[in-house]
Design an enzyme around this catalytic site. Structure first.
Site, mmCIF file in Angstrom:
data_model
loop_
_atom_site.group_PDB
_atom_site.id
_atom_site.type_symbol
_atom_site.label_atom_id
_atom_site.label_comp_id
_atom_site.label_asym_id
_atom_site.label_seq_id
_atom_site.Cartn_x
_atom_site.Cartn_y
_atom_site.Cartn_z
ATOM 1 C CB SER A 244 -0.914 0.001 1.229
ATOM 2 O OG SER A 244 -0.129 0.282 2.372
ATOM 3 C CE LYS A 245 -0.883 7.261 -2.805
ATOM 4 N NZ LYS A 245 0.261 6.963 -3.570
ATOM 5 N NE ARG A 246 0.851 0.124 5.997
ATOM 6 C CZ ARG A 246 1.626 -0.901 6.332
ATOM 7 N NH1 ARG A 246 2.840 -0.695 6.779
ATOM 8 N NH2 ARG A 246 1.190 -2.134 6.218
ATOM 9 N N GLY A 248 5.481 2.983 -0.129
ATOM 10 C CA GLY A 248 6.150 3.746 -1.184
ATOM 11 C C GLY A 248 5.210 3.863 -2.364
#
Ligand code: GLU
Length: 470
Positions: A244-246, A248
């Site tokens: 997920s976005k966290r 990268g």
């Protein structure tokens, strides 16, 4: 003569967000599998969730696939355009007795669900309309169409990645294929489309494996041949959680913005979850000739950004200079502090072979080229400023006189610098470091001879003059 159908795969994204690299890898595997077998790769936009599907998201998918070089062999099929056909198949199943009208109301279904949960059972439809006649429903009651799924035995999938997976039919309830508003459910639409598009191999994320059993039941009810399935493991972050976005960047266009080359991203995604001996760097052609599903592992893959960046550096050094220069110029043109005239562009092109040796991403490459387009006076990094002592400035003034009469090729300036160092009793580095600071505003650049040659005599002398006279 046996008539083996031509291999046909598809990528079937739902246009509800970005093109995730997990999706990109699914598209890549479908593309490579089709190409490897001389087949076709198709694209289907699964836009039946009208509330969440957008034209922008569709465009992002199309742009992302084009950027990756994964273009389909036919125009995309939009799932919503096929609703009449989805309905037709649902009605055909009804006529055959393989599906039935279910008049259960929302309240009844909610209650069924609540009771099942309270009793610790999985919430499943209890089949209350399976054997009842439609005439028992009050006039005008809306109805959904449900598949009359087998209750005995098991449904099995012989998956090309996961092996044989089986589920007892008692575990599966009679799913809705056509809602009471006449719209098809997603599981039904996928089967009808895959069948009509002649898809022979469904390669998709393993989060769809549980859907497969239900889909196979529709194939069986229609008497259609089932395609082969290959459920590939999802991509996880370094910590093992779903990517997920966290962790990268996750969207394909974000990787583009961050300066990754499509061939590097494809190479990386290919190696993530598929292997062929020790081969690390694989071109598209090599990938097509080597790829097959037996090389796809069953374990989830972990995204390694450092490895991707390393691979990107390798591909960057192999990339065509003119193409890199064009990309760098485009990135730099967003920087208002720079003057990107034809002279600056020519300098960037000239220095590209040396610049690309030191960058791992196009963003780094652009940063390293920016000095070539910077108008005077240059800003100086503190370390560069420290190089420009009074003594160094005097030396540069003397060097400028020599350079004024030097042929401005890398070999010409190299010879002049060596001669100048020798005449003034200095090491080459003692000349080159202040000179680099004066020319670039920093302490790092490609070799000084190539840097001088790329700037050209007039600009190089102007930059030296700007520091030696101050
Ligand atoms: N539309 C589905 C998704 O985006 C894929 C369905 C399939 O490949 O069968 O996850």
């Amino acid at each position: 003569m046996t008539d083996t159908p031509r291999i046909r795969t598809r990528f079937a994204p739902s246009p509800t967000g970005l093109l995730h690299i997990g999706g990109a890898r699914t598209a890549l595997f479908n593309f490579l599998f089709a190409r490897h077998h001389g087949g076709e790769f198709l694209l289907r936009i699964e836009d039946t969730d009208r509330a969440r599907s957008t034209a922008e998201a569709t465009q992002v998918i199309l742009d992302g696939l084009a950027w990756l070089g994964l273009t389909a062999d036919a125009p995309p099929v939009y799932q919503t355009s096929r609703e009449a056909r989805h309905r037709e198949v649902a009605l055909q199943l009804l006529e055959q007795g393989n599906s039935y009208r279910c008049f259960a109301t929302k309240e009844e279904l909610d209650q069924m669900r609540a009771e099942a949960i309270a009793a610790g059972r999985p919430p499943r439809y209890d089949g209350r309309w399976r054997d009842r006649d439609a005439s028992e429903a009050p006039e005008g009651t809306p109805f959904a169409i449900r598949l009359r799924a087998p209750r005995e035995g098991a449904t099995e999938v012989d998956d090309l990645v996961q092996g044989t997976v089986r589920v007892a039919n008692a575990e599966l309830d009679d799913m809705i294929i056509l809602r009471s508003d006449g719209t098809p459910t997603y599981l039904h639409a996928v089967v009808v489309d895959d069948h009509d598009m002649g898809i022979t191999h469904v390669i998709r994320g393993d989060d769809h494996l549980t859907n497969t059993f239900r889909q196979i039941q529709i194939y069986h009810a229609m008497g259609w041949e089932t395609p082969r399935f290959a459920h590939i493991p999802l991509i996880h972050g370094a910590d093992g959680a779903k990517l997920s976005k966290r962790h990268g960047a996750v969207s394909v266009l974000e990787f583009e913005r961050e300066g990754f080359l499509p061939e590097a991203l494809c190479n990386y995604l290919l190696r993530l979850g598929w292997g062929h001996g020790d081969a690390e760097i694989l071109s598209r052609d090599e990938a097509i000739s080597l790829f097959d599903l037996d090389g796809v592992g069953r374990a989830a893959s972990r995204m390694d950004y450092a490895k991707l960046t390393h691979l990107n550096g390798v591909w960057l050094r192999q990339a065509d200079d003119a193409r890199l220069a064009e990309d760098v110029i485009r990135r730099l043109s967003e920087n208002r502090d720079l003057t990107l005239d034809d002279t600056a562009k020519a300098r960037i092109q000239l220095l590209m072979p040396a610049l690309k040796e030191r960058a791992k991403t196009l963003v780094e490459l652009a940063q390293s080229a920016a000095f070539l387009a910077r108008p005077l006076p240059l800003p100086f990094e503190p370390k560069a400023e420290a190089q420009l002592t009074e003594e160094a400035r005097e030396m540069l003034a003397a060097l400028a006189e020599k350079l004024a009469n030097t042929e401005f090729t890398a070999a010409g300036v190299d010879a002049a610098l060596r001669a100048f160092a020798e005449e003034s009793g200095k090491k080459l580095g003692q000349v080159a470091q202040p000179l680099r600071a004066a020319l670039t505003g920093s302490t790092t650049s490609p070799p000084i001879d190539a840097t001088l040659a790329a700037l050209g005599r007039t600009e190089a002398l102007a930059r030296i003059a700007a520091v030696s006279h101050s």
